[in-house]
Motif scaffolding. Structure first.
Motif, PDB file in Angstrom:
ATOM      1  N   GLU A  91     -51.814 -85.674   8.297  1.00  0.00           N
ATOM      2  CA  GLU A  91     -52.425 -84.770   7.339  1.00  0.00           C
ATOM      3  C   GLU A  91     -51.363 -83.828   6.796  1.00  0.00           C
ATOM      4  OE1 GLU A  91     -55.660 -81.194   7.441  1.00  0.00           O
ATOM      5  OE2 GLU A  91     -55.953 -82.876   8.801  1.00  0.00           O
ATOM      6  N   ILE A  92     -51.387 -83.608   5.503  1.00  0.00           N
ATOM      7  CA  ILE A  92     -50.454 -82.673   4.887  1.00  0.00           C
ATOM      8  C   ILE A  92     -50.991 -81.266   5.099  1.00  0.00           C
ATOM      9  CG2 ILE A  92     -49.411 -81.927   2.723  1.00  0.00           C
ATOM     10  CD1 ILE A  92     -49.637 -84.836   1.789  1.00  0.00           C
ATOM     11  N   LYS A  93     -50.202 -80.423   5.713  1.00  0.00           N
ATOM     12  CA  LYS A  93     -50.658 -79.085   6.075  1.00  0.00           C
ATOM     13  C   LYS A  93     -50.230 -78.027   5.071  1.00  0.00           C
ATOM     14  CE  LYS A  93     -50.586 -80.366  10.878  1.00  0.00           C
ATOM     15  NZ  LYS A  93     -49.891 -80.333  12.122  1.00  0.00           N
ATOM     16  N   LEU A  94     -49.241 -78.320   4.258  1.00  0.00           N
ATOM     17  CA  LEU A  94     -48.744 -77.337   3.308  1.00  0.00           C
ATOM     18  C   LEU A  94     -48.952 -77.818   1.879  1.00  0.00           C
ATOM     19  CD1 LEU A  94     -45.314 -76.433   4.951  1.00  0.00           C
ATOM     20  CD2 LEU A  94     -47.443 -75.163   5.105  1.00  0.00           C
ATOM     21  N   ASN A  95     -49.128 -76.869   1.008  1.00  0.00           N
ATOM     22  CA  ASN A  95     -49.080 -77.134  -0.417  1.00  0.00           C
ATOM     23  C   ASN A  95     -48.381 -75.957  -1.069  1.00  0.00           C
ATOM     24  OD1 ASN A  95     -50.975 -75.063  -0.883  1.00  0.00           O
ATOM     25  ND2 ASN A  95     -52.681 -76.489  -0.657  1.00  0.00           N
ATOM     26  N   SER A  96     -48.151 -76.024  -2.362  1.00  0.00           N
ATOM     27  CA  SER A  96     -47.364 -74.984  -3.010  1.00  0.00           C
ATOM     28  C   SER A  96     -48.049 -73.620  -2.942  1.00  0.00           C
ATOM     29  CB  SER A  96     -47.054 -75.370  -4.449  1.00  0.00           C
ATOM     30  OG  SER A  96     -48.251 -75.601  -5.164  1.00  0.00           O
ATOM     31  N   LYS A  97     -49.369 -73.591  -2.958  1.00  0.00           N
ATOM     32  CA  LYS A  97     -50.082 -72.309  -2.897  1.00  0.00           C
ATOM     33  C   LYS A  97     -49.891 -71.643  -1.523  1.00  0.00           C
ATOM     34  CE  LYS A  97     -54.564 -70.153  -3.478  1.00  0.00           C
ATOM     35  NZ  LYS A  97     -55.994 -70.319  -3.626  1.00  0.00           N
ATOM     36  N   ILE A  98     -50.004 -72.424  -0.460  1.00  0.00           N
ATOM     37  CA  ILE A  98     -49.813 -71.880   0.891  1.00  0.00           C
ATOM     38  C   ILE A  98     -48.379 -71.368   1.053  1.00  0.00           C
ATOM     39  CG2 ILE A  98     -49.714 -72.479   3.344  1.00  0.00           C
ATOM     40  CD1 ILE A  98     -52.007 -74.458   2.802  1.00  0.00           C
ATOM     41  N   ILE A  99     -47.425 -72.124   0.535  1.00  0.00           N
ATOM     42  CA  ILE A  99     -46.026 -71.711   0.630  1.00  0.00           C
ATOM     43  C   ILE A  99     -45.807 -70.420  -0.146  1.00  0.00           C
ATOM     44  CG2 ILE A  99     -43.651 -72.337   0.039  1.00  0.00           C
ATOM     45  CD1 ILE A  99     -44.518 -75.279   0.503  1.00  0.00           C
ATOM     46  N   LEU A 100     -46.394 -70.325  -1.334  1.00  0.00           N
ATOM     47  CA  LEU A 100     -46.237 -69.133  -2.158  1.00  0.00           C
ATOM     48  C   LEU A 100     -46.821 -67.896  -1.479  1.00  0.00           C
ATOM     49  CD1 LEU A 100     -45.476 -67.804  -4.868  1.00  0.00           C
ATOM     50  CD2 LEU A 100     -47.759 -68.420  -5.688  1.00  0.00           C
ATOM     51  N   GLU A 101     -47.955 -68.046  -0.839  1.00  0.00           N
ATOM     52  CA  GLU A 101     -48.646 -66.903  -0.257  1.00  0.00           C
ATOM     53  C   GLU A 101     -48.173 -66.562   1.160  1.00  0.00           C
ATOM     54  OE1 GLU A 101     -52.746 -67.967  -0.652  1.00  0.00           O
ATOM     55  OE2 GLU A 101     -52.742 -67.601  -2.808  1.00  0.00           O
ATOM     56  N   LYS A 102     -47.288 -67.342   1.714  1.00  0.00           N
ATOM     57  CA  LYS A 102     -46.787 -67.092   3.059  1.00  0.00           C
ATOM     58  C   LYS A 102     -45.975 -65.797   3.078  1.00  0.00           C
ATOM     59  CE  LYS A 102     -45.600 -67.911   7.325  1.00  0.00           C
ATOM     60  NZ  LYS A 102     -46.528 -67.655   8.398  1.00  0.00           N
ATOM     61  N   GLU A 103     -46.277 -64.942   4.030  1.00  0.00           N
ATOM     62  CA  GLU A 103     -45.528 -63.687   4.181  1.00  0.00           C
ATOM     63  C   GLU A 103     -44.885 -63.658   5.558  1.00  0.00           C
ATOM     64  OE1 GLU A 103     -47.192 -60.032   2.979  1.00  0.00           O
ATOM     65  OE2 GLU A 103     -48.307 -60.925   1.325  1.00  0.00           O
ATOM     66  N   PHE A 104     -43.674 -63.158   5.593  1.00  0.00           N
ATOM     67  CA  PHE A 104     -42.927 -63.077   6.832  1.00  0.00           C
ATOM     68  C   PHE A 104     -42.808 -61.613   7.247  1.00  0.00           C
ATOM     69  CE2 PHE A 104     -41.532 -66.899   4.671  1.00  0.00           C
ATOM     70  CZ  PHE A 104     -41.572 -67.840   5.681  1.00  0.00           C
ATOM     71  N   LYS A 105     -42.737 -61.399   8.540  1.00  0.00           N
ATOM     72  CA  LYS A 105     -42.518 -60.045   9.049  1.00  0.00           C
ATOM     73  C   LYS A 105     -41.074 -59.645   8.772  1.00  0.00           C
ATOM     74  CE  LYS A 105     -45.803 -60.570  12.804  1.00  0.00           C
ATOM     75  NZ  LYS A 105     -46.010 -60.606  14.247  1.00  0.00           N
ATOM     76  N   LYS A 106     -40.898 -58.388   8.457  1.00  0.00           N
ATOM     77  CA  LYS A 106     -39.552 -57.899   8.175  1.00  0.00           C
ATOM     78  C   LYS A 106     -38.999 -57.222   9.428  1.00  0.00           C
ATOM     79  CE  LYS A 106     -40.439 -57.332   3.308  1.00  0.00           C
ATOM     80  NZ  LYS A 106     -40.558 -56.445   2.179  1.00  0.00           N
ATOM     81  N   ALA A 107     -37.754 -57.474   9.703  1.00  0.00           N
ATOM     82  CA  ALA A 107     -37.092 -56.890  10.862  1.00  0.00           C
ATOM     83  C   ALA A 107     -35.838 -56.168  10.386  1.00  0.00           C
ATOM     84  CB  ALA A 107     -36.742 -57.973  11.866  1.00  0.00           C
ATOM     85  N   MET A 108     -35.263 -55.403  11.266  1.00  0.00           N
ATOM     86  CA  MET A 108     -34.061 -54.640  10.911  1.00  0.00           C
ATOM     87  C   MET A 108     -32.930 -55.553  10.447  1.00  0.00           C
ATOM     88  SD  MET A 108     -34.104 -51.320  11.235  1.00  0.00           S
ATOM     89  CE  MET A 108     -32.838 -50.346  11.978  1.00  0.00           C
ATOM     90  N   LYS A 109     -32.646 -56.561  11.227  1.00  0.00           N
ATOM     91  CA  LYS A 109     -31.538 -57.451  10.890  1.00  0.00           C
ATOM     92  C   LYS A 109     -32.085 -58.820  10.507  1.00  0.00           C
ATOM     93  CE  LYS A 109     -28.250 -55.143  13.868  1.00  0.00           C
ATOM     94  NZ  LYS A 109     -27.276 -55.281  14.939  1.00  0.00           N
TER      95      LYS A 109
END
Length: 99
Positions: A2-20
């Motif tokens: 099963e394909i788990k990703l599409n362009s919309k999911i990739i676009l809306e993905k947010e990552f936590k920001k760290a110091m370094k």
């Protein structure tokens, strides 16, 4: 599978920001490339599915319209063929064959 990703999911993905952490701009640029690739893959897959469907339909139509051909008789040897050819020559040419 099963394909788990599409362009919309990739676009809306947010990552936590760290110091370094990573450069946000570089991550965004890379995710943009991934999104473009996914869009291209999805387009290719849809085209291949359509082509596959068309070919299956053509195959189905060809097999239903094609007359059934009986398999050639088994056991025809070169001797049998030569014997038939000889009989045919006798029938066509008759006595002229032996002159």
């Amino acid at each position: 599978m099963e394909i788990k990703l599409n362009s919309k999911i990739i676009l809306e993905k947010e990552f936590k920001k760290a110091m370094k952490g990573y450069s946000v701009d570089q991550v965004d640029q890379f995710l943009d490339q991934i999104m473009e690739d996914y869009d291209t893959f999805e387009k290719i897959v849809e085209e291949l599915r359509a082509e596959n469907k068309q070919l299956k339909e053509e195959l189905e139509n060809n097999t239903t319209r094609r007359p059934q051909v009986s398999p050639p008789t088994v056991g025809n040897t070169n001797f049998d063929i030569l014997k038939r050819l000889s009989n045919l020559e006798k029938h066509v040419f008759g006595s002229k064959l032996f002159e």
